[in-house]
Design a protein around this motif. Structure first.
Motif, PDB file in Angstrom:
ATOM      1  N   CYS A 194      -4.154   3.622   0.137  1.00 26.09           N
ATOM      2  CA  CYS A 194      -4.589   2.963  -1.106  1.00 26.09           C
ATOM      3  C   CYS A 194      -3.639   1.832  -1.481  1.00 26.09           C
ATOM      4  O   CYS A 194      -2.451   1.838  -1.119  1.00 26.09           O
ATOM      5  CB  CYS A 194      -4.645   3.971  -2.249  1.00 26.09           C
ATOM      6  SG  CYS A 194      -5.927   5.234  -2.077  1.00 26.09           S
ATOM      7  N   ARG A 195      -4.175   0.867  -2.213  1.00 27.75           N
ATOM      8  CA  ARG A 195      -3.328  -0.197  -2.743  1.00 27.75           C
ATOM      9  C   ARG A 195      -2.258   0.401  -3.643  1.00 27.75           C
ATOM     10  O   ARG A 195      -2.528   1.346  -4.403  1.00 27.75           O
ATOM     11  CB  ARG A 195      -4.152  -1.191  -3.570  1.00 27.75           C
ATOM     12  CG  ARG A 195      -4.827  -2.281  -2.767  1.00 27.75           C
ATOM     13  CD  ARG A 195      -5.596  -3.212  -3.705  1.00 27.75           C
ATOM     14  NE  ARG A 195      -4.759  -3.735  -4.779  1.00 27.75           N
ATOM     15  CZ  ARG A 195      -4.092  -4.888  -4.716  1.00 27.75           C
ATOM     16  NH1 ARG A 195      -4.166  -5.627  -3.625  1.00 27.75           N
ATOM     17  NH2 ARG A 195      -3.364  -5.303  -5.722  1.00 27.75           N
ATOM     18  N   ARG A 239       0.826  -1.204   0.000  1.00 29.51           N
ATOM     19  CA  ARG A 239       0.000   0.000   0.000  1.00 29.51           C
ATOM     20  C   ARG A 239       0.863   1.258   0.000  1.00 29.51           C
ATOM     21  O   ARG A 239       2.048   1.226   0.348  1.00 29.51           O
ATOM     22  CB  ARG A 239      -0.938   0.019   1.214  1.00 29.51           C
ATOM     23  CG  ARG A 239      -1.978  -1.098   1.154  1.00 29.51           C
ATOM     24  CD  ARG A 239      -3.082  -0.935   2.173  1.00 29.51           C
ATOM     25  NE  ARG A 239      -4.096  -1.978   1.971  1.00 29.51           N
ATOM     26  CZ  ARG A 239      -5.136  -1.861   1.165  1.00 29.51           C
ATOM     27  NH1 ARG A 239      -5.331  -0.729   0.497  1.00 29.51           N
ATOM     28  NH2 ARG A 239      -5.996  -2.851   1.015  1.00 29.51           N
ATOM     29  N   GLY A 263     -16.413  -0.694  -8.863  1.00 29.69           N
ATOM     30  CA  GLY A 263     -16.538  -0.946  -7.431  1.00 29.69           C
ATOM     31  C   GLY A 263     -15.241  -1.318  -6.752  1.00 29.69           C
ATOM     32  O   GLY A 263     -15.246  -2.010  -5.721  1.00 29.69           O
ATOM     33  N   LEU A 264     -14.111  -0.860  -7.306  1.00 27.83           N
ATOM     34  CA  LEU A 264     -12.824  -1.202  -6.714  1.00 27.83           C
ATOM     35  C   LEU A 264     -12.642  -0.463  -5.393  1.00 27.83           C
ATOM     36  O   LEU A 264     -12.952   0.721  -5.276  1.00 27.83           O
ATOM     37  CB  LEU A 264     -11.690  -0.830  -7.670  1.00 27.83           C
ATOM     38  CG  LEU A 264     -11.724  -1.492  -9.055  1.00 27.83           C
ATOM     39  CD1 LEU A 264     -10.517  -1.046  -9.881  1.00 27.83           C
ATOM     40  CD2 LEU A 264     -11.752  -3.012  -8.937  1.00 27.83           C
ATOM     41  N   THR A 265     -12.127  -1.148  -4.406  1.00 25.99           N
ATOM     42  CA  THR A 265     -11.868  -0.542  -3.099  1.00 25.99           C
ATOM     43  C   THR A 265     -10.374  -0.321  -2.927  1.00 25.99           C
ATOM     44  O   THR A 265      -9.555  -1.067  -3.481  1.00 25.99           O
ATOM     45  CB  THR A 265     -12.399  -1.429  -1.962  1.00 25.99           C
ATOM     46  OG1 THR A 265     -11.778  -2.727  -2.043  1.00 25.99           O
ATOM     47  CG2 THR A 265     -13.908  -1.586  -2.070  1.00 25.99           C
ATOM     48  N   GLY A 266     -10.013   0.713  -2.183  1.00 25.26           N
ATOM     49  CA  GLY A 266      -8.602   0.993  -1.936  1.00 25.26           C
ATOM     50  C   GLY A 266      -7.865   1.441  -3.164  1.00 25.26           C
ATOM     51  O   GLY A 266      -6.636   1.321  -3.245  1.00 25.26           O
ATOM     52  N   TYR A 267      -8.593   1.987  -4.145  1.00 25.53           N
ATOM     53  CA  TYR A 267      -7.962   2.416  -5.389  1.00 25.53           C
ATOM     54  C   TYR A 267      -7.576   3.885  -5.301  1.00 25.53           C
ATOM     55  O   TYR A 267      -8.332   4.704  -4.767  1.00 25.53           O
ATOM     56  CB  TYR A 267      -8.923   2.225  -6.563  1.00 25.53           C
ATOM     57  CG  TYR A 267      -8.376   2.726  -7.893  1.00 25.53           C
ATOM     58  CD1 TYR A 267      -7.638   1.878  -8.711  1.00 25.53           C
ATOM     59  CD2 TYR A 267      -8.592   4.037  -8.307  1.00 25.53           C
ATOM     60  CE1 TYR A 267      -7.127   2.336  -9.917  1.00 25.53           C
ATOM     61  CE2 TYR A 267      -8.086   4.495  -9.511  1.00 25.53           C
ATOM     62  CZ  TYR A 267      -7.355   3.644 -10.317  1.00 25.53           C
ATOM     63  OH  TYR A 267      -6.842   4.104 -11.515  1.00 25.53           O
ATOM     64  N   ALA A 278     -14.302   3.457  -9.925  1.00 22.38           N
ATOM     65  CA  ALA A 278     -15.553   3.610  -9.181  1.00 22.38           C
ATOM     66  C   ALA A 278     -16.663   2.784  -9.818  1.00 22.38           C
ATOM     67  O   ALA A 278     -17.461   2.144  -9.120  1.00 22.38           O
ATOM     68  CB  ALA A 278     -15.944   5.083  -9.122  1.00 22.38           C
ATOM     69  N   THR A 330     -24.333  -0.260  -9.135  1.00 20.14           N
ATOM     70  CA  THR A 330     -23.888  -1.607  -9.512  1.00 20.14           C
ATOM     71  C   THR A 330     -24.299  -1.976 -10.933  1.00 20.14           C
ATOM     72  O   THR A 330     -24.093  -3.116 -11.344  1.00 20.14           O
ATOM     73  CB  THR A 330     -24.463  -2.670  -8.552  1.00 20.14           C
ATOM     74  OG1 THR A 330     -25.879  -2.744  -8.715  1.00 20.14           O
ATOM     75  CG2 THR A 330     -24.129  -2.337  -7.113  1.00 20.14           C
ATOM     76  N   HIS A 334      -6.422  -3.398 -13.547  1.00 21.16           N
ATOM     77  CA  HIS A 334      -7.729  -4.014 -13.333  1.00 21.16           C
ATOM     78  C   HIS A 334      -8.483  -3.991 -14.657  1.00 21.16           C
ATOM     79  O   HIS A 334      -8.429  -3.014 -15.406  1.00 21.16           O
ATOM     80  CB  HIS A 334      -8.524  -3.265 -12.262  1.00 21.16           C
ATOM     81  CG  HIS A 334      -7.839  -3.228 -10.937  1.00 21.16           C
ATOM     82  ND1 HIS A 334      -7.993  -4.227  -9.999  1.00 21.16           N
ATOM     83  CD2 HIS A 334      -6.969  -2.332 -10.405  1.00 21.16           C
ATOM     84  CE1 HIS A 334      -7.254  -3.943  -8.937  1.00 21.16           C
ATOM     85  NE2 HIS A 334      -6.617  -2.802  -9.162  1.00 21.16           N
ATOM     86  N   ASP A 348      -9.907   6.900 -12.183  1.00 17.08           N
ATOM     87  CA  ASP A 348     -10.844   7.038 -11.067  1.00 17.08           C
ATOM     88  C   ASP A 348     -12.281   6.673 -11.429  1.00 17.08           C
ATOM     89  O   ASP A 348     -12.961   5.967 -10.671  1.00 17.08           O
ATOM     90  CB  ASP A 348     -10.815   8.474 -10.536  1.00 17.08           C
ATOM     91  CG  ASP A 348      -9.466   8.863  -9.961  1.00 17.08           C
ATOM     92  OD1 ASP A 348      -8.711   7.951  -9.588  1.00 17.08           O
ATOM     93  OD2 ASP A 348      -9.171  10.062  -9.894  1.00 17.08           O
TER      94      ASP A 348
END
Length: 432
Positions: A372-373, A36, A362-366, A359, A255, A132, A355
């Protein structure tokens, strides 16, 4: 390929990326730990940063190169690509159904398994800074779940280098293809993350019938939705509002995606604004890859509050012979098609592959902020507008804080033949 003896090795898991240009133009040192970003230390005077390694181990001086969070490809077809197979002449077809039939024939005659072709494309994506990707995979009475199982295998193989979301895509329709509804149900139990759809009016001829199945399966499995919609004009915008209404009714805002949505670029301002208002209220995102037919008006949709993001779509397959997997090139294409010319507009084009796409997926920690990852790409550019306009090289690619690119078969560019300390030599994991 080995490096010259006098070229320092690149740390496999660097602790500091020194002298980096951030997306907002600041120069900073990016500190990393445990996969991270831990800190961004501003450098107020770049001239005083020097070129030597920072104290401690695992430091790389980037010399002012741009660092972005990993690029995101919001729409691809890993199972369709012909990369990894000999060049195939593009098959002509007059209709969508004829094109699907041509694709079915060619995928049998190609002789290269889906997993091998998808692997070749995934390697290329990683080397160009994509961290991703959302990939649709054909689910139909012919291929059934074979393509899905191949992509699940590839997803596992690449889990330390590339995040892969899989959409169960009914390429041959839903209502008009016997057994596909059951196959989609099974796909969501056997590794697919989302359920797709295809032209409810234009292909299936039954909007309610297809959407009943798609939204019903999404609700049953708690899955997201990503529907291909090529239908144009008011036929298309009417379906977009139907999708928005169903999304709001189920409370699944954020979603649901509609891919392509060509109709948004074909209708008058009143119809566009009416539809955009419904999409924004329901949190339905729009994916565009730019070329072919009409493109949704990116800036006008943004002003309505609609999330619009980018994907590469087809890459060297039977649908078209083009495609490089370079998401910065994709941002360029969208920028040209959408007349995005100012620096601010070029930055918006970049957000569609970073970004906004993250979003939508639904990526988290981006992102590029503490916590952030550390999924990052280093680019030979002085800022974001240049990165979109100039097709610059990718100099370094990190996934979870580990160096995974450039491509393993090439030397690092001369740009990175600079002092570094500590760490192991770059040794990408996995296949060659």
């Amino acid at each position: 390929m080995s490096h010259p003896a006098d070229t320092p090795s690149i740390p496999l898991a660097p602790e500091v990326l020194r002298n980096a240009t951030l997306p907002d133009g600041r120069c900073a040192d990016i500190h990393l730990a445990d996969g991270r970003v831990t800190a961004l230390a501003d450098q107020p005077d770049r001239a005083d940063t020097g070129r030597g390694p920072a104290a401690g181990t695992g430091s790389i001086d980037l010399g002012g190169a741009l660092v972005l969070p990993a690029l995101v490809d919001g729409h691809a077809h890993l199972d369709k690509t012909l990369l990894g197979a000999p060049w195939q002449p593009h098959p002509a077809s007059a209709t969508l159904r004829e094109h699907i039939a041509n694709e079915r024939a060619l995928r049998v005659s190609t002789g290269v398994p889906v997993a091998d072709r998808a692997t070749a494309l995934a390697h290329r994506m990683v080397s160009l800074g994509t961290g991703h990707v959302r990939s649709h995979v054909d689910i139909d009475p012919d291929v059934r779940l074979d393509g899905l199982h191949a992509l699940v295998e590839v997803r596992e193989k690449f889990r330390d280098r590339l995040g892969i979301q899989i959409v169960a895509f009914p390429q041959s329709g839903v209502v008009t293809a016997p057994g596909v509804a059951d196959l989609l149900d099974a796909a969501l139990s056997e590794g697919a993350d989302l359920i797709g759809g295809l032209d409810p009016a234009g292909f299936d001829g039954d909007v309610d019938g297809q959407l009943d199945i798609v939204f019903g399966l999404a609700e049953r499995h708690g899955a997201g939705i990503d529907i291909h919609l090529h239908d144009g004009g008011v036929t298309g915008t009417r379906q977009l509002r139907d999708i928005a209404e169903r999304t709001a009714a189920l409370g699944i805002n954020g979603t649901v995606t509609v891919s392509h949505a060509y109709a948004l670029g074909e209708v008058d301002a009143t119809e566009l604004d009416r539809t955009a208002t419904a999409l924004a209220a329901a949190g339905v995102a729009i994916m565009t890859n730019g070329p072919r037919h009409s493109m949704p008006p990116v800036l006008r949709l943004r002003d309505h509050g609609v999330r619009v993001f980018a994907g590469s779509d087809n890459i060297r397959d039977t649908w078209w012979p083009y495609g490089t997997a370079d998401m910065l090139e994709r941002a360029t294409i969208i920028g040209l098609q959408g007349d995005l010319m100012s620096d601010a507009e070029l930055c918006h084009a970049a957000s569609m592959i970073t970004d906004e796409a993250a979003a939508a997926l639904g990526l988290t920690g981006y992102g590029l902020a503490p916590g952030c990852r550390a999924d990052l790409v280093v680019i030979a550019a002085g800022g974001v507008p240049e990165a979109v306009a100039a097709h610059p090289r990718r100099l370094l690619v990190l996934h979870g804080g580990r160096v995974v690119g450039p491509a393993p078969e090439t030397d690092f560019p001369d740009f990175l033949a600079i002092p570094v300390t500590g760490g192991d030599a770059f040794a990408p994991q996995g296949e060659r």
